[in-house]
Motif scaffolding. Sequence first.
Motif, PDB file in Angstrom:
ATOM      1  N   GLU A 264      23.916  -6.304  14.368  1.00 26.79           N
ATOM      2  CA  GLU A 264      23.980  -7.636  14.965  1.00 26.79           C
ATOM      3  C   GLU A 264      23.644  -8.607  13.843  1.00 26.79           C
ATOM      4  N   PHE A 265      24.433  -9.671  13.702  1.00 28.66           N
ATOM      5  CA  PHE A 265      24.221 -10.610  12.607  1.00 28.66           C
ATOM      6  C   PHE A 265      24.464 -12.025  13.095  1.00 28.66           C
ATOM      7  N   ASP A 266      23.548 -12.918  12.763  1.00 30.69           N
ATOM      8  CA  ASP A 266      23.743 -14.321  13.132  1.00 30.69           C
ATOM      9  C   ASP A 266      23.199 -15.207  12.015  1.00 30.69           C
ATOM     10  N   ILE A 267      23.909 -16.290  11.719  1.00 27.95           N
ATOM     11  CA  ILE A 267      23.407 -17.229  10.714  1.00 27.95           C
ATOM     12  C   ILE A 267      23.526 -18.649  11.264  1.00 27.95           C
ATOM     13  N   GLN A 268      22.409 -19.383  11.171  1.00 28.72           N
ATOM     14  CA  GLN A 268      22.376 -20.778  11.589  1.00 28.72           C
ATOM     15  C   GLN A 268      21.907 -21.573  10.382  1.00 28.72           C
ATOM     16  N   SER A 269      22.566 -22.702  10.123  1.00 38.24           N
ATOM     17  CA  SER A 269      22.154 -23.471   8.960  1.00 38.24           C
ATOM     18  C   SER A 269      22.456 -24.949   9.165  1.00 38.24           C
ATOM     19  N   ALA A 270      21.584 -25.796   8.634  1.00 34.91           N
ATOM     20  CA  ALA A 270      21.813 -27.233   8.651  1.00 34.91           C
ATOM     21  C   ALA A 270      21.475 -27.789   7.274  1.00 34.91           C
ATOM     22  N   VAL A 271      22.381 -28.554   6.726  1.00 35.75           N
ATOM     23  CA  VAL A 271      22.173 -29.114   5.390  1.00 35.75           C
ATOM     24  C   VAL A 271      20.932 -30.008   5.380  1.00 35.75           C
ATOM     25  N   GLY A 272      20.066 -29.773   4.405  1.00 37.64           N
ATOM     26  CA  GLY A 272      18.837 -30.557   4.280  1.00 37.64           C
ATOM     27  C   GLY A 272      17.718 -30.079   5.183  1.00 37.64           C
ATOM     28  N   VAL A 273      17.992 -29.108   6.018  1.00 40.03           N
ATOM     29  CA  VAL A 273      16.973 -28.609   6.958  1.00 40.03           C
ATOM     30  C   VAL A 273      16.594 -27.162   6.635  1.00 40.03           C
ATOM     31  N   GLY A 274      17.602 -26.315   6.496  1.00 40.49           N
ATOM     32  CA  GLY A 274      17.311 -24.920   6.173  1.00 40.49           C
ATOM     33  C   GLY A 274      18.259 -23.958   6.851  1.00 40.49           C
ATOM     34  N   THR A 275      17.966 -22.683   6.657  1.00 39.44           N
ATOM     35  CA  THR A 275      18.864 -21.631   7.121  1.00 39.44           C
ATOM     36  C   THR A 275      18.044 -20.547   7.810  1.00 39.44           C
ATOM     37  N   THR A 276      18.582 -20.010   8.892  1.00 37.93           N
ATOM     38  CA  THR A 276      17.958 -18.864   9.555  1.00 37.93           C
ATOM     39  C   THR A 276      19.004 -17.783   9.745  1.00 37.93           C
ATOM     40  N   VAL A 277      18.697 -16.588   9.224  1.00 43.63           N
ATOM     41  CA  VAL A 277      19.585 -15.438   9.375  1.00 43.63           C
ATOM     42  C   VAL A 277      18.864 -14.400  10.230  1.00 43.63           C
ATOM     43  N   THR A 278      19.542 -13.920  11.250  1.00 45.23           N
ATOM     44  CA  THR A 278      18.984 -12.867  12.101  1.00 45.23           C
ATOM     45  C   THR A 278      19.847 -11.621  11.980  1.00 45.23           C
ATOM     46  N   MET A 279      19.201 -10.489  11.694  1.00 47.93           N
ATOM     47  CA  MET A 279      19.934  -9.231  11.570  1.00 47.93           C
ATOM     48  C   MET A 279      19.208  -8.163  12.373  1.00 47.93           C
ATOM     49  N   ALA A 280      19.981  -7.332  13.056  1.00 52.11           N
ATOM     50  CA  ALA A 280      19.376  -6.198  13.751  1.00 52.11           C
ATOM     51  C   ALA A 280      20.156  -4.941  13.412  1.00 52.11           C
ATOM     52  N   VAL A 281      19.412  -3.870  13.166  1.00 54.10           N
ATOM     53  CA  VAL A 281      20.013  -2.571  12.879  1.00 54.10           C
ATOM     54  C   VAL A 281      19.503  -1.580  13.919  1.00 54.10           C
ATOM     55  N   LYS A 282      20.434  -0.890  14.576  1.00 49.02           N
ATOM     56  CA  LYS A 282      20.063   0.096  15.605  1.00 49.02           C
ATOM     57  C   LYS A 282      19.450   1.329  14.950  1.00 49.02           C
TER      58      LYS A 282
END
Lengths: 114, 142
Positions: free
Chosen positions: B122-140
């Motif tokens: 499972e992979f998700d990336i959220q990012s906003a310029v000037g604010v930051g980035t959050t990456v979420t990863m899950a491995v079964k």
Amino acid sequence: MTTGELAAACGFTHVTGDGDREIEGIFTGDLLSWAMGRAKEADAWFTVMGNVNTVAVAALADCACAVLCHGAQWDAAAVQKADMQGVELYTTELPEFEASYLAAVTLELAPPEP
Amino acid sequence: MADDSIRLHYTVPGDDFTRAGEASADLKSRMKKLGLPPGAIRKVSIALYEGEINLAIHAHGGDIDVEITDDEVRMVLSDQGPGIADISLAMSEGWSTAPDEVRSLGFGAGMGLPNMKKYSDEFDIQSAVGVGTTVTMAVKTA
Ligand SMILES: Nc1ncnc2c1ncn2[C@@H]1O[C@H](COP(=O)(O)OP(=O)(O)O)[C@@H](O)[C@H]1O
Ligand SMILES: [Mg+2]
């Protein structure tokens, strides 16, 4: 074949490790993310990148060993980290292709499908 | 069971590529001790190392939160770095803004985010310029 046996047969110089890892294949390339994406577990990895990051990748990707080619030398931090993490390091005077080719012949790897 | 879950936190310093890798090495050895499957350990190790490198190179450091539950390892990487303007471009193989100094160390092939996605279930990336980035990863793991 083990790392120690391959090294002896190919004349690779031992730097770290016990020489007892079983080798199943070969990966050749210097860019770390390509190695992480494409190298397989138990591959012998041929590279010219002798820094600590190569050791980190070899450990995380479970490579059997990393062989530094073209007569380059592993830097001190790389050797130290490899000793700590049990990563097997070797060197060879051979260029990457020749070293990989010699290893492939020694391991009797089947040629890839064209 | 949520009660049995293990939570770990790591801080990744900015611009230090030799220390980047401590979190993935530590998590790898913990997963080994827990007897988790080698395939899952390898996926987590590589995905997290790429994430650590990105935090160090592109975001001036950041935080990693890990949760190990019965059936997965979940990693959340967050930073207050510059953010990513075009996520789909950043996700494409070979795209990189890494400086030459980083490339000379063997990084910066533009394969980090694709590798992280490849090795995650499972992979998700959220990012906003000037604010930051959050990456979420899950491995079964089960
Ligand atoms: N945490 C982050 N913060 C800001 N930019 C990022 C972050 N992670 C990735 N990027 C951007 O996405 C690009 C692609 O990342 P990646 O696929 O890991 O390749 P590389 O790290 O080799 O450049 C980076 O060059 C950078 O521009
Ligand atoms: Mg990257």
